[in-house]
Design a protein around this motif. Structure first.
Motif, mmCIF file in Angstrom:
data_model
loop_
_atom_site.group_PDB
_atom_site.id
_atom_site.type_symbol
_atom_site.label_atom_id
_atom_site.label_comp_id
_atom_site.label_asym_id
_atom_site.label_seq_id
_atom_site.Cartn_x
_atom_site.Cartn_y
_atom_site.Cartn_z
ATOM 1 N N ASP A 179 10.623 9.265 4.348
ATOM 2 C CA ASP A 179 8.994 9.555 4.797
ATOM 3 C C ASP A 179 8.528 10.882 4.775
ATOM 4 O OD1 ASP A 179 9.554 6.743 5.025
ATOM 5 O OD2 ASP A 179 8.526 6.658 6.965
ATOM 6 N N CYS A 180 9.396 11.917 5.309
ATOM 7 C CA CYS A 180 8.993 13.124 5.420
ATOM 8 C C CYS A 180 8.736 13.921 4.426
ATOM 9 C CB CYS A 180 9.918 14.006 6.444
ATOM 10 S SG CYS A 180 11.377 14.435 5.553
ATOM 11 N N ASN A 181 8.959 13.452 2.881
ATOM 12 C CA ASN A 181 8.599 14.225 1.722
ATOM 13 C C ASN A 181 7.366 13.552 1.163
ATOM 14 O OD1 ASN A 181 9.397 11.945 0.166
ATOM 15 N ND2 ASN A 181 11.341 12.745 -0.301
ATOM 16 N N GLY A 182 6.681 12.510 1.807
ATOM 17 C CA GLY A 182 5.537 11.914 1.409
ATOM 18 C C GLY A 182 5.430 11.140 0.249
ATOM 19 N N LYS A 183 6.586 10.741 -0.200
ATOM 20 C CA LYS A 183 6.730 10.156 -1.551
ATOM 21 C C LYS A 183 6.652 8.590 -1.425
ATOM 22 C CE LYS A 183 9.379 13.748 -3.858
ATOM 23 N NZ LYS A 183 8.415 14.267 -4.608
ATOM 24 N N LEU A 184 7.642 8.084 -0.768
ATOM 25 C CA LEU A 184 7.458 6.419 -0.684
ATOM 26 C C LEU A 184 8.061 6.308 0.882
ATOM 27 C CD1 LEU A 184 9.120 4.879 -3.711
ATOM 28 C CD2 LEU A 184 6.834 4.633 -2.880
ATOM 29 N N GLN A 185 7.467 5.381 1.814
ATOM 30 C CA GLN A 185 7.659 5.161 3.135
ATOM 31 C C GLN A 185 8.432 4.046 3.035
ATOM 32 O OE1 GLN A 185 4.249 5.590 5.531
ATOM 33 N NE2 GLN A 185 4.250 7.675 5.410
ATOM 34 N N LEU A 186 9.684 4.109 2.515
ATOM 35 C CA LEU A 186 10.362 2.767 2.268
ATOM 36 C C LEU A 186 11.707 3.132 2.734
ATOM 37 C CD1 LEU A 186 9.054 1.444 -1.027
ATOM 38 C CD2 LEU A 186 8.509 0.418 1.480
ATOM 39 N N ALA A 187 12.596 2.328 3.405
ATOM 40 C CA ALA A 187 13.887 2.575 3.809
ATOM 41 C C ALA A 187 14.855 2.624 2.790
ATOM 42 C CB ALA A 187 14.233 1.627 4.869
#
Length: 430
Positions: free
Chosen positions: A291-299
């Motif tokens: 999440d912290c790189n702002g690309k995909l908020q998926l586990a």
């Protein structure tokens, strides 16, 4: 001096385990070691999908061929969820036996150096996986009691009679499904006029219909200006100056990357920590995953990213990940929505699930599947609205990884009766 320091104990732990097993000296820093495993395990996809599973049982019990009706006991569900998470946490902790687990708040102020608990730790490689936090828009007075975020939902031991949910992303739609099927009166507040506006219009229409069918009241074009807790309940004032009172407001307005720990001027931050396609930041040997790189908020994306980074550090030269091939889904009820790849192909094959008798007793008559190809006939993506759509989308994900064209896809014979055979039928329409 460490070979690798992993900052953040979410899916970062998967990379730490692999690195340690390959002989690297590894530290993993987590500000609360009881949260090892991250948001997904403790406050996200694991407990939320568990809640949705049991809410779906309640929904199924309302069938006209069944007598009686199930009632969700939140106290029992809470304890079952707690036990599940504790068992998973113990398993993860055991797997990290060769990793130095360090509890505390990390600060990255200069290259290769991490400040933690008054000490400076050094490493050749730094992997940041600090996750994200719930975003609460200005004007909404979040208090964890009657103005809440998803964290508080997953700690509930009693259901409210009514709830308003602000936001129509994955969290908002899943929570609307959970509460409505569990018997709560739900008002879903949408700032704009569309739900899943990036999806095919046919799917947008059916998702809205499905939500309304399970009892969700949808307020479109209603941006919240203010929300305050009062003796009469939460007073919500909208941008058009209208207002309502509601016992509980769940704010599901998205999540924001956790980047406050980072003050190193050599690492660029925009919407998230900026990285290249190998998840390396603007500073060599410093990486950002999840999440912290702002690309995909998926586990599952975070896990794939950290394993890719770890393999690169280990010198295994893995192929770069194609994040377009990551399955994205929203586990709404009774049909989920999933998408993988691109949805702007030259040609599409659309198959309604109403064509299949299997859909009649699975609450899926309004479902559909859409496959897309480019002008050379290669499969580029798919959208699915069906029960367990996320499982079905994995088939297309493998097709993308294998660079299959529609002709190759047609060679697979899917089982009958299943929903996968509807996907097979889309290939024949391409």
């Amino acid at each position: 001096m460490y070979d690798i320091i992993f900052i953040g104990g979410g899916l970062n732990y998967a990379g730490a385990i692999v690195a340690a097993k390959n002989g690297k000296k590894v530290a993993l820093i987590e500000k609360d070691m009881k949260q090892l495993g991250g948001v997904c395990l403790h406050k996200g996809c694991i407990p939320s999908k568990m809640f949705l599973h049991y809410a779906n049982v309640v929904y199924e019990s309302k069938s006209d061929i069944l007598e009686g009706e199930a009632v969700l006991c939140m106290q029992k569900l809470f304890h079952k969820k707690t036990n599940l998470i504790e068992n998973a946490w113990h398993a993860i902790t055991k797997q990290c036996s060769h990793v130095d687990l360090i509890e505390g708040e990390a600060k990255l102020k200069e290259p290769h150096k991490v400040e933690i608990n008054g000490e400076i730790l050094e490493a050749e490689h730094i992997v940041m996986g600090t996750g994200s936090h719930s975003f609460v828009p200005e004007g909404i007075e979040y208090n964890t009691k009657d103005i809440i975020v998803s964290d508080e939902v997953l700690m509930m031991q009693e259901l409210p009679k009514k709830i308003a949910i602000y936001g129509v992303g994955a969290i908002g739609l899943e929570m609307a499904s959970f509460f409505a099927t569990a018997g709560v009166e739900v008002t879903l507040i949408n700032h704009s006029g569309k739900i899943l506006k990036q999806s095919n219009p046919l799917i947008q229409k059916e998702i809205k219909n499905q939500l309304e069918k399970i009892g969700v009241k949808i307020l479109e074009n209603h941006g919240i200006k203010t929300a305050k807790s009062t003796k009469k309940g939460v007073h919500i004032t909208f941008e058009d100056k209208s207002s309502i009172y509601i016992p509980v407001l769940l704010v599901a307005a998205g999540r924001r990357p956790n980047v406050d720990f980072l003050t190193c001027k050599d690492i660029k931050v925009e919407k998230g920590i900026v990285t290249d396609r190998f998840f390396e930041t603007t500073l060599a040997k410093h990486y950002a995953i999840g999440d912290c790189n702002g690309k995909l908020q998926l586990a599952h994306a975070a896990r794939a990213e950290v394993l890719n980074v770890t393999e690169r550090i280990l010198g295994k030269n893995p192929r770069p990940l194609n994040l377009d091939h990551v399955v994205k889904f929203i586990h709404i009820l009774p049909m989920s929505y999933a998408v993988v790849g691109k949805t702007d192909g030259e040609k599409s094959g659309v198959v309604p699930l109403s064509q299949f008798p299997y859909s009649a007793y699975n609450h899926a008559s309004a479902g559909l599947m859409i496959s897309y190809t480019d002008n050379n006939g290669f499969i580029v993506g798919a959208e699915i609205l069906a029960p367990n759509a996320e499982e079905l989308a994995a088939i297309v994900g493998m097709s993308l990884a294998g660079e299959m064209d529609a002709a190759q896809a047609k060679r697979t014979i899917f089982g009958h009766p299943t929903f996968s055979e509807a996907l097979e039928r889309t290939f024949y329409k391409l």
